[in-house]
Design a protein around this motif. Sequence first.
Motif, PDB file in Angstrom:
ATOM      1  N   THR A 260     -24.385  30.567 -42.473  1.00 43.42           N
ATOM      2  CA  THR A 260     -23.367  30.740 -43.499  1.00 43.42           C
ATOM      3  C   THR A 260     -22.283  31.600 -42.869  1.00 43.42           C
ATOM      4  O   THR A 260     -22.541  32.741 -42.463  1.00 43.42           O
ATOM      5  N   LEU A 261     -21.088  31.034 -42.724  1.00 39.59           N
ATOM      6  CA  LEU A 261     -19.959  31.715 -42.102  1.00 39.59           C
ATOM      7  C   LEU A 261     -18.772  31.718 -43.062  1.00 39.59           C
ATOM      8  O   LEU A 261     -18.735  30.945 -44.014  1.00 39.59           O
ATOM      9  N   THR A 262     -17.800  32.566 -42.787  1.00 40.28           N
ATOM     10  CA  THR A 262     -16.676  32.782 -43.683  1.00 40.28           C
ATOM     11  C   THR A 262     -15.445  32.014 -43.210  1.00 40.28           C
ATOM     12  O   THR A 262     -15.081  32.077 -42.026  1.00 40.28           O
TER      13      THR A 262
ATOM     14  N   LYS B 148     -19.434  38.685 -41.391  1.00 41.96           N
ATOM     15  CA  LYS B 148     -20.378  39.106 -42.429  1.00 41.96           C
ATOM     16  C   LYS B 148     -21.814  38.653 -42.150  1.00 41.96           C
ATOM     17  O   LYS B 148     -22.722  39.054 -42.843  1.00 41.96           O
ATOM     18  N   SER B 149     -21.990  37.831 -41.147  1.00 43.90           N
ATOM     19  CA  SER B 149     -23.316  37.264 -40.874  1.00 43.90           C
ATOM     20  C   SER B 149     -24.140  38.197 -39.985  1.00 43.90           C
ATOM     21  O   SER B 149     -23.724  38.544 -38.886  1.00 43.90           O
ATOM     22  N   ASN B 150     -25.298  38.565 -40.471  1.00 42.45           N
ATOM     23  CA  ASN B 150     -26.222  39.359 -39.665  1.00 42.45           C
ATOM     24  C   ASN B 150     -27.168  38.477 -38.859  1.00 42.45           C
ATOM     25  O   ASN B 150     -27.950  38.986 -38.071  1.00 42.45           O
ATOM     26  N   THR B 151     -27.097  37.157 -39.077  1.00 42.61           N
ATOM     27  CA  THR B 151     -28.087  36.286 -38.454  1.00 42.61           C
ATOM     28  C   THR B 151     -27.517  35.260 -37.482  1.00 42.61           C
ATOM     29  O   THR B 151     -28.247  34.791 -36.614  1.00 42.61           O
ATOM     30  N   PHE B 152     -26.248  34.881 -37.587  1.00 42.22           N
ATOM     31  CA  PHE B 152     -25.724  33.788 -36.764  1.00 42.22           C
ATOM     32  C   PHE B 152     -25.954  34.034 -35.270  1.00 42.22           C
ATOM     33  O   PHE B 152     -26.561  33.221 -34.581  1.00 42.22           O
TER      34      PHE B 152
ATOM     35  N   LEU C 121     -26.900  34.444 -29.064  1.00 43.68           N
ATOM     36  CA  LEU C 121     -25.654  34.679 -28.346  1.00 43.68           C
ATOM     37  C   LEU C 121     -24.951  35.989 -28.655  1.00 43.68           C
ATOM     38  O   LEU C 121     -23.823  36.212 -28.215  1.00 43.68           O
ATOM     39  N   ASN C 122     -25.596  36.912 -29.352  1.00 43.23           N
ATOM     40  CA  ASN C 122     -25.019  38.251 -29.511  1.00 43.23           C
ATOM     41  C   ASN C 122     -25.057  38.953 -28.164  1.00 43.23           C
ATOM     42  O   ASN C 122     -26.085  38.937 -27.486  1.00 43.23           O
ATOM     43  N   MET C 123     -23.964  39.593 -27.777  1.00 44.84           N
ATOM     44  CA  MET C 123     -23.991  40.411 -26.574  1.00 44.84           C
ATOM     45  C   MET C 123     -24.621  41.754 -26.947  1.00 44.84           C
ATOM     46  O   MET C 123     -24.233  42.367 -27.939  1.00 44.84           O
TER      47      MET C 123
END
Length: 168
Positions: free
Chosen positions: A28-30, A109-113, A119-121
């Motif tokens: 879920t993205l904005t 706002k996404s804590n999970t994407f 792909l979080n650095m």
Amino acid sequence: MSTIKLKGNPIETSGSLPNVGDKAPNFTLTTPEMGSKTLADYKGSRVILNIFPSIDTGTCAQSVRSFNTEASEIENTKVLCISKDLPFAQARFCGAEGIKNVEMLSAFKSNTFGKDYGLNMTSGPLETLLSRCVIVLDENGVVTYTEQVSDIVDEPNYKASLSAILNK
């Protein structure tokens, strides 16, 4: 965990991209209008996820321009340009550049994407931002191609991404 680079300096990511053949994780993205979009909203279309750290850098901006031009003629294909930039910054960029053939989505706002897609650095000066990668999905949300760009300053392989769409 994967290792990428920023101008040759190693940076860790939170995981690995989904494997080819896997069902892509939902998200879920904005939108720039502050609405929400999920992966399910694109069912029935082929999807290119163009993911990058920030629209306010030259390489990230060029990737949006290139996909805006290159993918605009491909039928039944949506290009989603995703970063943690505020939706207002994304809208400002698209308005100033005349970008109309891609959709901008924010993971601010996404804590999970970033975690779900690996792909979080997790280190370096861009820690918490999304790494530069491309993920291509078929009409059913199955991964058909991935590219984790090895150095953040480099552009993705547009030709390979588009070939993954055209060869399906």
